[in-house]
Design an enzyme around this catalytic site. Structure first.
Site, mmCIF file in Angstrom:
data_model
loop_
_atom_site.group_PDB
_atom_site.id
_atom_site.type_symbol
_atom_site.label_atom_id
_atom_site.label_comp_id
_atom_site.label_asym_id
_atom_site.label_seq_id
_atom_site.Cartn_x
_atom_site.Cartn_y
_atom_site.Cartn_z
ATOM 1 N N SER A 14 -9.735 1.746 2.591
ATOM 2 C CA SER A 14 -8.848 2.477 1.727
ATOM 3 C C SER A 14 -7.780 1.622 1.036
ATOM 4 O O SER A 14 -7.200 2.057 0.048
ATOM 5 C CB SER A 14 -8.154 3.577 2.531
ATOM 6 O OG SER A 14 -7.328 3.006 3.528
ATOM 7 N N SER A 19 -9.968 -0.590 6.771
ATOM 8 C CA SER A 19 -9.358 -0.466 5.443
ATOM 9 C C SER A 19 -8.651 -1.688 4.889
ATOM 10 O O SER A 19 -8.287 -1.704 3.716
ATOM 11 C CB SER A 19 -8.382 0.696 5.433
ATOM 12 O OG SER A 19 -9.096 1.887 5.225
ATOM 13 N N LYS A 32 0.844 -1.196 0.000
ATOM 14 C CA LYS A 32 0.000 0.000 0.000
ATOM 15 C C LYS A 32 0.878 1.245 0.000
ATOM 16 O O LYS A 32 1.891 1.296 0.704
ATOM 17 C CB LYS A 32 -0.899 -0.032 1.245
ATOM 18 C CG LYS A 32 -1.960 1.060 1.279
ATOM 19 C CD LYS A 32 -2.848 0.904 2.512
ATOM 20 C CE LYS A 32 -3.971 1.927 2.557
ATOM 21 N NZ LYS A 32 -4.849 1.767 3.726
HETATM 22 N N1 GLN Z 1 -13.200 4.364 5.964
HETATM 23 C C1 GLN Z 1 -12.634 4.721 7.223
HETATM 24 C C2 GLN Z 1 -12.124 6.137 7.178
HETATM 25 O O1 GLN Z 1 -12.252 6.740 6.148
HETATM 26 C C3 GLN Z 1 -11.516 3.774 7.582
HETATM 27 C C4 GLN Z 1 -10.318 3.979 6.753
HETATM 28 C C5 GLN Z 1 -9.157 3.163 7.185
HETATM 29 O O2 GLN Z 1 -9.288 2.133 7.842
HETATM 30 N N2 GLN Z 1 -7.983 3.648 6.843
HETATM 31 O O3 GLN Z 1 -11.620 6.656 8.131
#
Ligand code: GLN
Length: 486
Positions: A155, A179, A80
């Site tokens: 994400s 995410s 990532k």
């Molecule tokens: N969708 C959640 C956020 O936008 C979690 C994102 C994540 O786990 N990085 O904060």
């Protein structure tokens, strides 16, 4: 013989170690697959053929010299793009870091390399990991390999899409509120969010430091167990990374289900969760009971406040973490400007996307004098209640089973104008981060041709228990063997 891109991680590593196949050939197969499909999937922001070839050659040389090439010898991985990679651009999916080349590797990246893995590219993500679809990436969304009109989740959507599209058998993601697990669910693969403190965060670009955790994405439970055992463990460079021994997660395969107690928390099957998804998860629990487990409904009452509390705490921490992008030290710098305040304002207005700007403002507001007690302190109090709910549940149960995502993958653009709907995509995953405990998602069926994920949650540092249930479930099903039609 199946192509290398269909092989499991352990198959690749064993055959590379035995000299039966060359790491270089496995790397070429992965690069060729990326070349063939990634213009449609858009999982990767940077493809790294030079790094991959150099690392694969080093593995093959080590083997020729009779050395131990490591447990991941020759295994292609996607990383990532919020994990620092020495000499390879790390963008965080943001316009503010278009050409940042880290001078060091994240600990997890270094551990993969030392274990013989071969990095083939950096995976797309929502900007600074804020989002659930990769649509917040400044470089455009990735696509779901099961249906290219749909999102892969986020994400870590690029990481999940790369694995589901068989560009690489393994990827690293980060999970602050879901995410890793949500994209794994939407792409029909396995994703693991370890206990907070199980895996080093050194070199992970911070979003919300008290919630962030790195973890693996792969096509099977066994592959993800193997990856976790490589990246887990204490790190002197991360004081939050706990020094407790790393068990052999793969040993959990032998344990079976007999005597395991599963809790099924009602709140995770409530309004907003697609009944078809709920039914597949309940069917998975029944499957585990046929294998010898027992299951009972339970309740985690504070979970209903989780979304609100998370969207105070995560933006508050983000507003502080993202203060470092000032146009001075690294990253984008605005052109003509009036004084240092002007430079900062322009740089940040140009560099950050809308979602990130909103969160910085919400977080700054929630932390400001006069509002701190009303918002941030209360959110932290809710967090304590959530942790206590889980503590109570784990006195009665070994694992909890829930849906990972309330729905299957949605269409690109479908929720773009509805921030609340987007945030509701994480209702089932957020509580786990708030409590700091481990959870994983694994495929448990299909709805309208799209994958559905089962989330298994365990008590802190009890990843083995979660893997035990996951192995048992996977052994009796074939969901994980289905390939996206690409
Ligand atoms: N969708 C959640 C956020 O936008 C979690 C994102 C994540 O786990 N990085 O904060």
């Amino acid at each position: 013989m199946a192509p290398y891109t269909d092989w499991s991680i352990s198959e690749i590593a064993e055959r590379v170690r035995s000299g039966e196949v060359a790491a270089a050939d496995v790397a070429e197969a992965s690069l060729a697959r990326i070349e063939a499909v990634d213009d449609r999937v858009r999982a990767l922001l940077t493809v790294t053929p030079e790094v991959a070839r150099a690392q694969a050659t080093a593995v093959d040389r080590a083997i020729a010299a009779g050395e131990d090439a490591g447990p991941l010898a020759g295994v292609p991985v996607a990383v990532k793009d919020n994990l620092c990679t020495h000499g390879v651009r790390t963008t965080c999916g943001s316009r503010i870091l278009p050409q940042f080349v880290p001078p060091y590797d994240a600990t997890v990246v270094a551990r993969l390399r030392e274990a013989g893995a071969v990095m083939v590219g950096k995976a797309n993500l929502d900007e600074f990991a804020m989002g659930s679809s990769t649509e917040n990436s400044a470089y455009g969304p990735s696509r779901n390999p099961w249906d290219l009109d749909r999102v892969p989740g986020g994400s870590s959507g690029g990481s999940a899409a790369a694995v589901a599209a068989r560009e690489a058998p393994a990827a690293l993601g980060s999970d602050t509120g879901g995410s890793i697990r949500q994209p794994a669910s939407l792409c029909g693969i396995v994703g693991v969010k370890p206990t907070y403190g199980r895996v080093s965060r050194y070199g992970l670009v911070a979003y919300a430091s008290s919630l962030d955790q790195v973890g693996p994405l792969a096509r099977s439970v066994d592959d993800s167990a193997l990856l976790l055992s490589v990246i887990a463990g204490a790190d002197p460079r991360d004081a939050t990374c706990v020094d407790v021994p790393v068990p052999d997660y793969r040993a959990a395969a032998a344990a079976g289900m007999r005597g395991l107690r599963i809790g099924v928390p009602r709140e995770f099957f409530a309004e907003g969760v697609d009944p078809a998804v709920g039914a597949l998860v309940r069917a998975a629990v029944e499957r585990l009971c046929e294998e010898g487990a027992s299951a009972e409904d339970c309740s985690l009452p504070s979970v209903s406040y989780c979304l609100s509390a998370y969207y105070i705490i995560a933006p508050a921490e983000a507003s502080s973490n993202l203060a470092r992008y000032d146009g001075v030290k690294y990253g984008h710098r605005a052109g003509a400007h009036a004084g240092h305040i002007g430079l900062m304002e322009r740089t940040r207005a140009e560099g950050f996307g809308a979602e990130v700007q909103q969160r910085i403002m919400i977080g700054t507001y929630a932390l400001s004098a006069g509002y701190y007690d009303a918002y941030y302190r209360r959110a932290q109090q809710v967090r304590t209640l959530i942790r206590r709910d889980f503590d109570a549940a784990f006195e009665r149960f070994d694992v909890l089973a829930t849906p990972t995502s309330p729905t299957v993958a949605f269409k690109v653009g479908e929720k773009a104008d509805d921030p609340l709907a987007m945030k509701l995509a994480d209702v089932c995953t957020l509580p786990v981060n708030m409590a700091g405990i481990p959870a994983m998602s694994l495929p448990c069926g299909f709805h309208e041709g799209l994958p559905v994920g089962l989330q298994l949650i365990a008590a802190a540092f009890c990843e083995e228990t979660m893997f035990r249930a996951a192995y048992a479930y996977e052994r009796t099903t074939d969901w994980h063997t289905r390939h996206a039609p690409l």
